[in-house]
Design an enzyme around this catalytic site. Structure first.
Site, PDB file in Angstrom:
ATOM      1  N   ASP A  16      -9.420  10.050   2.531  1.00 24.15           N
ATOM      2  CA  ASP A  16      -8.696  11.107   3.230  1.00 24.15           C
ATOM      3  C   ASP A  16      -8.005  10.432   4.415  1.00 24.15           C
ATOM      4  O   ASP A  16      -8.685   9.825   5.254  1.00 24.15           O
ATOM      5  CB  ASP A  16      -9.698  12.179   3.694  1.00 24.15           C
ATOM      6  CG  ASP A  16      -9.011  13.376   4.334  1.00 24.15           C
ATOM      7  OD1 ASP A  16      -7.942  13.192   4.964  1.00 24.15           O
ATOM      8  OD2 ASP A  16      -9.540  14.483   4.219  1.00 24.15           O
ATOM      9  N   TYR A  46       4.958  21.863  10.204  1.00 26.77           N
ATOM     10  CA  TYR A  46       5.490  20.745   9.403  1.00 26.77           C
ATOM     11  C   TYR A  46       6.621  20.050  10.167  1.00 26.77           C
ATOM     12  O   TYR A  46       6.661  18.819  10.261  1.00 26.77           O
ATOM     13  CB  TYR A  46       5.985  21.291   8.066  1.00 26.77           C
ATOM     14  CG  TYR A  46       6.486  20.233   7.105  1.00 26.77           C
ATOM     15  CD1 TYR A  46       5.589  19.455   6.374  1.00 26.77           C
ATOM     16  CD2 TYR A  46       7.851  20.021   6.916  1.00 26.77           C
ATOM     17  CE1 TYR A  46       6.040  18.484   5.477  1.00 26.77           C
ATOM     18  CE2 TYR A  46       8.311  19.058   6.025  1.00 26.77           C
ATOM     19  CZ  TYR A  46       7.404  18.292   5.305  1.00 26.77           C
ATOM     20  OH  TYR A  46       7.860  17.340   4.423  1.00 26.77           O
ATOM     21  N   LEU A  60       0.859  -1.192   0.000  1.00 28.33           N
ATOM     22  CA  LEU A  60       0.000   0.000   0.000  1.00 28.33           C
ATOM     23  C   LEU A  60       0.893   1.240   0.000  1.00 28.33           C
ATOM     24  O   LEU A  60       1.823   1.334   0.810  1.00 28.33           O
ATOM     25  CB  LEU A  60      -0.887  -0.001   1.249  1.00 28.33           C
ATOM     26  CG  LEU A  60      -1.577   1.326   1.599  1.00 28.33           C
ATOM     27  CD1 LEU A  60      -2.585   1.751   0.539  1.00 28.33           C
ATOM     28  CD2 LEU A  60      -2.268   1.230   2.964  1.00 28.33           C
ATOM     29  N   VAL A  61       0.619   2.162  -0.907  1.00 26.14           N
ATOM     30  CA  VAL A  61       1.349   3.440  -0.922  1.00 26.14           C
ATOM     31  C   VAL A  61       0.325   4.563  -0.837  1.00 26.14           C
ATOM     32  O   VAL A  61      -0.525   4.692  -1.725  1.00 26.14           O
ATOM     33  CB  VAL A  61       2.167   3.622  -2.228  1.00 26.14           C
ATOM     34  CG1 VAL A  61       2.945   4.947  -2.200  1.00 26.14           C
ATOM     35  CG2 VAL A  61       3.107   2.443  -2.460  1.00 26.14           C
ATOM     36  N   THR A  62       0.374   5.381   0.207  1.00 30.65           N
ATOM     37  CA  THR A  62      -0.503   6.559   0.264  1.00 30.65           C
ATOM     38  C   THR A  62       0.246   7.756  -0.330  1.00 30.65           C
ATOM     39  O   THR A  62       1.473   7.767  -0.400  1.00 30.65           O
ATOM     40  CB  THR A  62      -0.975   6.883   1.696  1.00 30.65           C
ATOM     41  OG1 THR A  62       0.136   7.361   2.446  1.00 30.65           O
ATOM     42  CG2 THR A  62      -1.593   5.673   2.373  1.00 30.65           C
ATOM     43  N   SER A  86      10.747  13.637   7.470  1.00 31.17           N
ATOM     44  CA  SER A  86      11.457  14.710   6.762  1.00 31.17           C
ATOM     45  C   SER A  86      12.627  15.179   7.613  1.00 31.17           C
ATOM     46  O   SER A  86      12.589  15.087   8.848  1.00 31.17           O
ATOM     47  CB  SER A  86      10.513  15.895   6.526  1.00 31.17           C
ATOM     48  OG  SER A  86      11.242  17.037   6.114  1.00 31.17           O
ATOM     49  N   ILE A 146      14.394  17.567  -1.939  1.00 30.39           N
ATOM     50  CA  ILE A 146      14.169  16.625  -3.041  1.00 30.39           C
ATOM     51  C   ILE A 146      13.474  17.342  -4.187  1.00 30.39           C
ATOM     52  O   ILE A 146      12.473  18.040  -3.979  1.00 30.39           O
ATOM     53  CB  ILE A 146      13.286  15.432  -2.589  1.00 30.39           C
ATOM     54  CG1 ILE A 146      13.845  14.769  -1.321  1.00 30.39           C
ATOM     55  CG2 ILE A 146      13.134  14.430  -3.726  1.00 30.39           C
ATOM     56  CD1 ILE A 146      15.235  14.162  -1.441  1.00 30.39           C
ATOM     57  N   ASP A 165      -4.769   7.678  -2.637  1.00 27.38           N
ATOM     58  CA  ASP A 165      -4.600   9.129  -2.471  1.00 27.38           C
ATOM     59  C   ASP A 165      -5.950   9.722  -2.093  1.00 27.38           C
ATOM     60  O   ASP A 165      -6.956   9.017  -1.971  1.00 27.38           O
ATOM     61  CB  ASP A 165      -4.015   9.789  -3.735  1.00 27.38           C
ATOM     62  CG  ASP A 165      -3.181  11.034  -3.399  1.00 27.38           C
ATOM     63  OD1 ASP A 165      -3.762  12.036  -2.920  1.00 27.38           O
ATOM     64  OD2 ASP A 165      -1.949  11.007  -3.592  1.00 27.38           O
ATOM     65  N   SER A 192       5.248  18.077  12.968  1.00 30.93           N
ATOM     66  CA  SER A 192       4.519  16.877  12.500  1.00 30.93           C
ATOM     67  C   SER A 192       5.491  15.779  12.107  1.00 30.93           C
ATOM     68  O   SER A 192       5.258  14.604  12.374  1.00 30.93           O
ATOM     69  CB  SER A 192       3.601  17.238  11.321  1.00 30.93           C
ATOM     70  OG  SER A 192       4.335  17.437  10.124  1.00 30.93           O
TER      71      SER A 192
HETATM   72  N1  LIG Z   1       9.473  16.464  -1.853  1.00 33.54           N
HETATM   73  C1  LIG Z   1      10.257  16.793  -0.830  1.00 33.54           C
HETATM   74  O1  LIG Z   1      11.156  17.611  -0.935  1.00 33.54           O
HETATM   75  C2  LIG Z   1      10.009  16.142   0.509  1.00 33.54           C
HETATM   76  C3  LIG Z   1      11.010  16.261   1.490  1.00 33.54           C
HETATM   77  C4  LIG Z   1      10.793  15.664   2.725  1.00 33.54           C
HETATM   78  C5  LIG Z   1       9.628  14.968   2.971  1.00 33.54           C
HETATM   79  N2  LIG Z   1       8.674  14.878   2.011  1.00 33.54           N
HETATM   80  C6  LIG Z   1       7.455  14.136   2.337  1.00 33.54           C
HETATM   81  O2  LIG Z   1       7.231  13.174   1.321  1.00 33.54           O
HETATM   82  C7  LIG Z   1       5.834  12.907   1.205  1.00 33.54           C
HETATM   83  C8  LIG Z   1       5.423  13.019  -0.255  1.00 33.54           C
HETATM   84  O3  LIG Z   1       5.703  14.349  -0.712  1.00 33.54           O
HETATM   85  P1  LIG Z   1       5.708  14.786  -2.249  1.00 33.54           P
HETATM   86  O4  LIG Z   1       6.927  15.573  -2.490  1.00 33.54           O
HETATM   87  O5  LIG Z   1       5.408  13.618  -3.107  1.00 33.54           O
HETATM   88  O6  LIG Z   1       4.469  15.804  -2.240  1.00 33.54           O
HETATM   89  P2  LIG Z   1       3.168  15.850  -3.156  1.00 33.54           P
HETATM   90  O7  LIG Z   1       2.403  17.048  -2.744  1.00 33.54           O
HETATM   91  O8  LIG Z   1       3.559  15.696  -4.591  1.00 33.54           O
HETATM   92  O9  LIG Z   1       2.383  14.515  -2.721  1.00 33.54           O
HETATM   93  C9  LIG Z   1       1.705  14.392  -1.490  1.00 33.54           C
HETATM   94  C10 LIG Z   1       0.461  13.556  -1.740  1.00 33.54           C
HETATM   95  O10 LIG Z   1      -0.243  13.386  -0.505  1.00 33.54           O
HETATM   96  C11 LIG Z   1      -1.629  13.488  -0.775  1.00 33.54           C
HETATM   97  N3  LIG Z   1      -2.393  13.927   0.392  1.00 33.54           N
HETATM   98  C12 LIG Z   1      -2.303  15.121   1.019  1.00 33.54           C
HETATM   99  N4  LIG Z   1      -3.226  15.207   1.980  1.00 33.54           N
HETATM  100  C13 LIG Z   1      -3.934  14.035   1.957  1.00 33.54           C
HETATM  101  C14 LIG Z   1      -5.026  13.534   2.715  1.00 33.54           C
HETATM  102  N5  LIG Z   1      -5.596  14.236   3.693  1.00 33.54           N
HETATM  103  N6  LIG Z   1      -5.488  12.287   2.423  1.00 33.54           N
HETATM  104  C15 LIG Z   1      -4.932  11.551   1.441  1.00 33.54           C
HETATM  105  N7  LIG Z   1      -3.895  11.979   0.689  1.00 33.54           N
HETATM  106  C16 LIG Z   1      -3.410  13.210   0.952  1.00 33.54           C
HETATM  107  C17 LIG Z   1      -1.719  14.556  -1.871  1.00 33.54           C
HETATM  108  O11 LIG Z   1      -2.956  14.477  -2.560  1.00 33.54           O
HETATM  109  C18 LIG Z   1      -0.502  14.244  -2.722  1.00 33.54           C
HETATM  110  O12 LIG Z   1      -0.810  13.388  -3.811  1.00 33.54           O
HETATM  111  C19 LIG Z   1       5.140  13.911   2.135  1.00 33.54           C
HETATM  112  O13 LIG Z   1       4.813  13.278   3.358  1.00 33.54           O
HETATM  113  C20 LIG Z   1       6.189  14.978   2.332  1.00 33.54           C
HETATM  114  O14 LIG Z   1       6.011  15.683   3.530  1.00 33.54           O
HETATM  115  C21 LIG Z   1       8.839  15.442   0.781  1.00 33.54           C
END
Ligand SMILES: NC(=O)c1ccc[n+]([C@@H]2O[C@H](COP(=O)([O-])OP(=O)(O)OC[C@H]3O[C@@H](n4cnc5c(N)ncnc54)[C@H](O)[C@@H]3O)[C@@H](O)[C@H]2O)c1
Length: 262
Positions: free
Chosen positions: A61, A155, A6-8, A142, A188, A33, A158
């Site tokens: 959600d 953030y 499973l990937v959320t 993170s 990233i 998602d 969290s």
């Molecule tokens: N991209 C970065 O630089 C980075 C760095 C550190 C950590 N992260 C973490 O990696 C994870 C993925 O980030 P990303 O860069 O792919 O961001 P992104 O915004 O592209 O993807 C996040 C996804 O989570 C989904 N989401 C948000 N709220 C939701 C909810 N209430 N219910 C269900 N789905 C929900 C969104 O619809 C989205 O598709 C996150 O937890 C983010 O905090 C990202």
């Protein structure tokens, strides 16, 4: 029998890369998602299916405890309990120093990033335990949760909570041969979060970053010992490693994927 992962947050940039890495390792994928992201989720599904992976989708959600439990239970009834779970959905919230941060936004960030991960781990742990499925859970934390990021108090809080939650869950689930680990990506890109972060840190006007996005981008990269930002596949590969048996003696750890960020 298929082993399901499973990937959320599977419609997002990292989620999509995680799905691709797991598909390459032979996992069948339950891609999830938010209901608002059905179209993007469908694109992730198509990309994975094109590589030959077995795929299914679910929309919920992550903050809705009952919806998460219902969705994963109904999936498990039709297929199997997942043997890998990547609790990856998350939001950044606003980029504002704590003295001006909107408390309702802070609550929402904590709800999605902490309660969301809690709900996903709890619901799937119950199914895995009841079905005797050993496996691996990974939460996306993170570097903000490790070091604290300027203008991101909610953030950062969290993601620190996600690391604590991961460690506690690893203790609770070890008796069932379920490992639980976290990853902490640093900067990233490319992707939505990178673009938003650069633009909003520039707009936040703090002592840490200049006000032009191109300069902020350079400042961020210069703070990384490897002198570049990481890519989504570089995060996804570590998650795929944690999902599979090659990491069989790792549990309760948080792996920093940050180019040596200080
Ligand atoms: N991209 C970065 O630089 C980075 C760095 C550190 C950590 N992260 C973490 O990696 C994870 C993925 O980030 P990303 O860069 O792919 O961001 P992104 O915004 O592209 O993807 C996040 C996804 O989570 C989904 N989401 C948000 N709220 C939701 C909810 N209430 N219910 C269900 N789905 C929900 C969104 O619809 C989205 O598709 C996150 O937890 C983010 O905090 C990202």
């Amino acid at each position: 029998m298929e082993r399901w992962a499973l990937v959320t947050g599977a419609a997002g940039d990292l989620g999509r890369a995680i799905a691709a890495a797991l598909a390459a390792d032979g996992w069948a994928l339950l891609l999830a998602d938010h209901p608002s992201q059905t179209a993007r989720l469908g694109e992730t599904k198509e990309e994975c299916a094109a590589t030959g992976a077995l795929t299914a989708v679910a929309t919920f959600d992550v903050t809705d405890h009952d919806a998460v439990s219902r969705a994963v239970a109904s999936f498990a009834q039709q297929h199997a309990a997942p043997a890998a779970v990547v609790a990856n959905a998350g939001i950044q919230g606003e980029f504002t120093p704590i003295q001006d941060y909107d408390v309702d936004v802070a609550r929402r960030v904590l709800d999605v990033n902490v309660i969301g991960v809690f709900n996903v781990l709890a619901a799937t742990a119950r199914l895995m335990i009841d079905s005797g499925t050993a496996g691996s859970m990974i939460a996306t934390a993170s570097m903000a949760g490790v070091n604290g990021a300027p203008n991101m108090p909610a953030y950062s809080a969290s993601k620190a909570a996600v690391i604590g939650l991961t460690k506690a869950a690893s203790r609770d689930l070890a008796p069932y041969r379920i490992r639980v680990n976290a990853v902490s990506p640093g900067f990233i890109g490319p992707g939505r979060m990178w673009d938003v972060q650069v633009a909003r840190q520039a707009a936040a006007a703090s002592q840490y970053y200049e006000s032009e996005p191109e300069v902020v981008e350079r400042q961020m990269v210069e703070a990384i010992p490897l002198r570049r930002y990481g890519s989504p596949p570089e995060v996804a590969d570590v998650i795929a490693f944690l999902a599979g048996e090659r990491s069989s003696y790792l549990t309760g750890v948080n792996i920093e994927i940050a180019g040596g960020a200080l």
